[in-house]
Structure formats: structure tokens, C-alpha cells
Scaffold this motif. Structure first.
Motif, PDB file in Angstrom:
ATOM      1  N   UNK A   1      35.912  20.437  12.429  1.00 62.02           N
ATOM      2  CA  UNK A   1      35.788  21.547  13.379  1.00 62.02           C
ATOM      3  C   UNK A   1      34.822  22.527  12.971  1.00 62.02           C
ATOM      4  N   UNK A   2      34.522  22.392  11.477  1.00 58.94           N
ATOM      5  CA  UNK A   2      33.339  23.359  11.111  1.00 58.94           C
ATOM      6  C   UNK A   2      31.966  23.017  11.656  1.00 58.94           C
ATOM      7  N   UNK A   3      31.671  21.795  12.133  1.00 61.20           N
ATOM      8  CA  UNK A   3      30.598  21.516  12.576  1.00 61.20           C
ATOM      9  C   UNK A   3      30.630  21.601  14.026  1.00 61.20           C
ATOM     10  N   UNK A   4      31.937  21.706  14.636  1.00 60.09           N
ATOM     11  CA  UNK A   4      31.992  21.997  16.149  1.00 60.09           C
ATOM     12  C   UNK A   4      31.713  23.491  16.197  1.00 60.09           C
ATOM     13  N   UNK A   5      32.303  24.327  15.459  1.00 62.56           N
ATOM     14  CA  UNK A   5      32.051  25.673  15.396  1.00 62.56           C
ATOM     15  C   UNK A   5      30.636  26.223  15.163  1.00 62.56           C
ATOM     16  N   UNK A   6      30.191  25.288  14.201  1.00 64.84           N
ATOM     17  CA  UNK A   6      28.457  25.512  13.972  1.00 64.84           C
ATOM     18  C   UNK A   6      27.665  25.507  15.063  1.00 64.84           C
ATOM     19  N   UNK A   7      27.741  24.386  16.038  1.00 68.28           N
ATOM     20  CA  UNK A   7      26.906  24.001  17.006  1.00 68.28           C
ATOM     21  C   UNK A   7      27.274  24.633  18.255  1.00 68.28           C
ATOM     22  N   UNK A   8      28.607  25.144  18.334  1.00 70.10           N
ATOM     23  CA  UNK A   8      29.017  25.882  19.515  1.00 70.10           C
ATOM     24  C   UNK A   8      28.363  27.311  19.470  1.00 70.10           C
ATOM     25  N   UNK A   9      28.654  28.094  18.201  1.00 68.25           N
ATOM     26  CA  UNK A   9      27.968  29.325  17.950  1.00 68.25           C
ATOM     27  C   UNK A   9      26.363  29.364  17.885  1.00 68.25           C
ATOM     28  N   UNK A  10      25.737  28.263  17.627  1.00 71.98           N
ATOM     29  CA  UNK A  10      24.402  27.903  17.796  1.00 71.98           C
ATOM     30  C   UNK A  10      24.020  28.012  19.137  1.00 71.98           C
ATOM     31  N   UNK A  11      24.705  27.389  20.127  1.00 71.06           N
ATOM     32  CA  UNK A  11      24.208  27.413  21.446  1.00 71.06           C
ATOM     33  C   UNK A  11      24.454  28.628  21.993  1.00 71.06           C
ATOM     34  N   UNK A  12      25.840  29.351  21.596  1.00 78.32           N
ATOM     35  CA  UNK A  12      26.133  30.561  22.452  1.00 78.32           C
ATOM     36  C   UNK A  12      25.149  31.717  22.004  1.00 78.32           C
ATOM     37  N   UNK A  13      24.447  31.553  20.900  1.00 81.38           N
ATOM     38  CA  UNK A  13      23.622  32.666  20.521  1.00 81.38           C
ATOM     39  C   UNK A  13      22.299  32.207  20.885  1.00 81.38           C
TER      40      UNK A  13
END
Length: 162
Positions: free
Chosen positions: A141-153
Motif C-alpha cells: 500500500x505504501x507504493x500505491x499511496x506513493x504513486x497516487x500522491x505523485x499523480x495527484x500532485x
């Protein structure tokens, strides 16, 4: 050393290669798994290879998405959790297969205390494997959070590995 700092996901590839080779060379044992009414026998080769394929898959994801990721700290958390949990699961599976092989000897049949200690050891090893597997799954989930936050920003990473 500089390669690991620039591309920490290269750790995943190195450990995947080591696990794959270890699966070929060292692990000729079997793990007995009892689930409800089913009895499964899994070779430790397969556990080692599955772990190495998971690590290679994660490494390939990092290759494709390294410039979309939000945080280096989340990268390190994901990489360390994934790599260490994969190794821990394999090592404890090996210990569990060793304890299963020598589960019943003539002396332990007549010695209830020895059998009980052996049963407790197996149950403890199974719990460690189960907890480590849960940590491994949650660590993804840390990878998923990392990529989702990166895409959101919409943030592009400052470093581009060459």
C-alpha cells in the motif's frame, strides 16, 4: 553505493536474483500447509521463486514509474518492507519445513512434553510467517499511496536515473 542512493529499487533486483538462486541451490524441502479441511504441500523452491518474481515485478514497476513517485521516504519504506518480508518468509518457511520433517520421533511419541514443545514451535513459526505475509501485503500500500500522491500532485521527480 551511489547507485543504491540514486536508484534504491535496484535492491529489489539484487535480492530477487539471490532468492532465485537460493531456491535452485538450497531449498529442496517441502512445506506442509493445513487450511481448514485441505492439506497442501508446497516446495520451498516455489516459495523462493514466487518471492523473487514479486521483487522483480516491483523493480519493473519502479523502472516504469520512478519519475511519478511522490516521496523517496515512501520508496525506501516500500522497498525495505518488501525485500525484508520476502526474505523473512522464506527463512521461516525453511525452519518450519525442517521442524515438520522431524516432527514425530519415537522418543517424542512417548514424551508428551517434547511433542507439545515441538507443536508450539511449529505454531509460532506459522504465526511469524502469517504476520510477515500480512506486513508484506500491507507494505504494498505504501507504493500505491506513493504513486497516487505523485499523480495527484503532478510532481515530477527531480532525479532521473540514467
Amino acid at each position: 553505493m551511489m547507485l543504491i542512493i540514486k536508484r534504491p529499487y535496484s535492491i529489489l533486483l539484487a535480492i530477487a536474483i539471490l532468492l532465485f538462486l537460493a531456491g535452485i541451490i538450497f531449498f529442496d524441502k517441502y512445506l506442509d500447509i493445513y487450511l481448514n479441511d485441505a492439506y497442501y504441500i508446497v516446495s520451498l523452491h516455489h516459495i523462493a521463486w514466487a518471492s523473487s518474481f514479486l521483487l522483480i515485478f516491483c523493480w519493473m514497476l519502479y523502472l516504469l514509474t520512478h519519475n511519478l513517485l511522490f516521496s523517496k521516504t515512501l520508496n525506501w519504506i516500500h522497498i525495505l518492507l518488501t525485500a525484508s518480508c520476502s526474505v523473512i518468509i522464506l527463512v521461516f518457511s525453511y525452519f518450519l519445513s525442517e521442524s515438520t520433517e522431524s516432527s514425530v520421533t519415537l522418543s517424542s511419541v512417548y514424551n508428551a512434553k517434547g511433542y507439545l514443545n515441538h507443536y508450539r514451535l511449529q505454531e509460532t513459526l506459522k504465526k511469524v510467517i502469517l504476520i510477515t505475509t500480512a506486513i508484506l501485503v500491507l507494505g504494498q500500500l505504501t507504493y500505491l499511496m506513493n504513486i497516487l500522491m505523485g499523480l495527484a500532485k503532478g510532481k515530477k521527480r527531480q532525479y532521473h536515473p540514467s
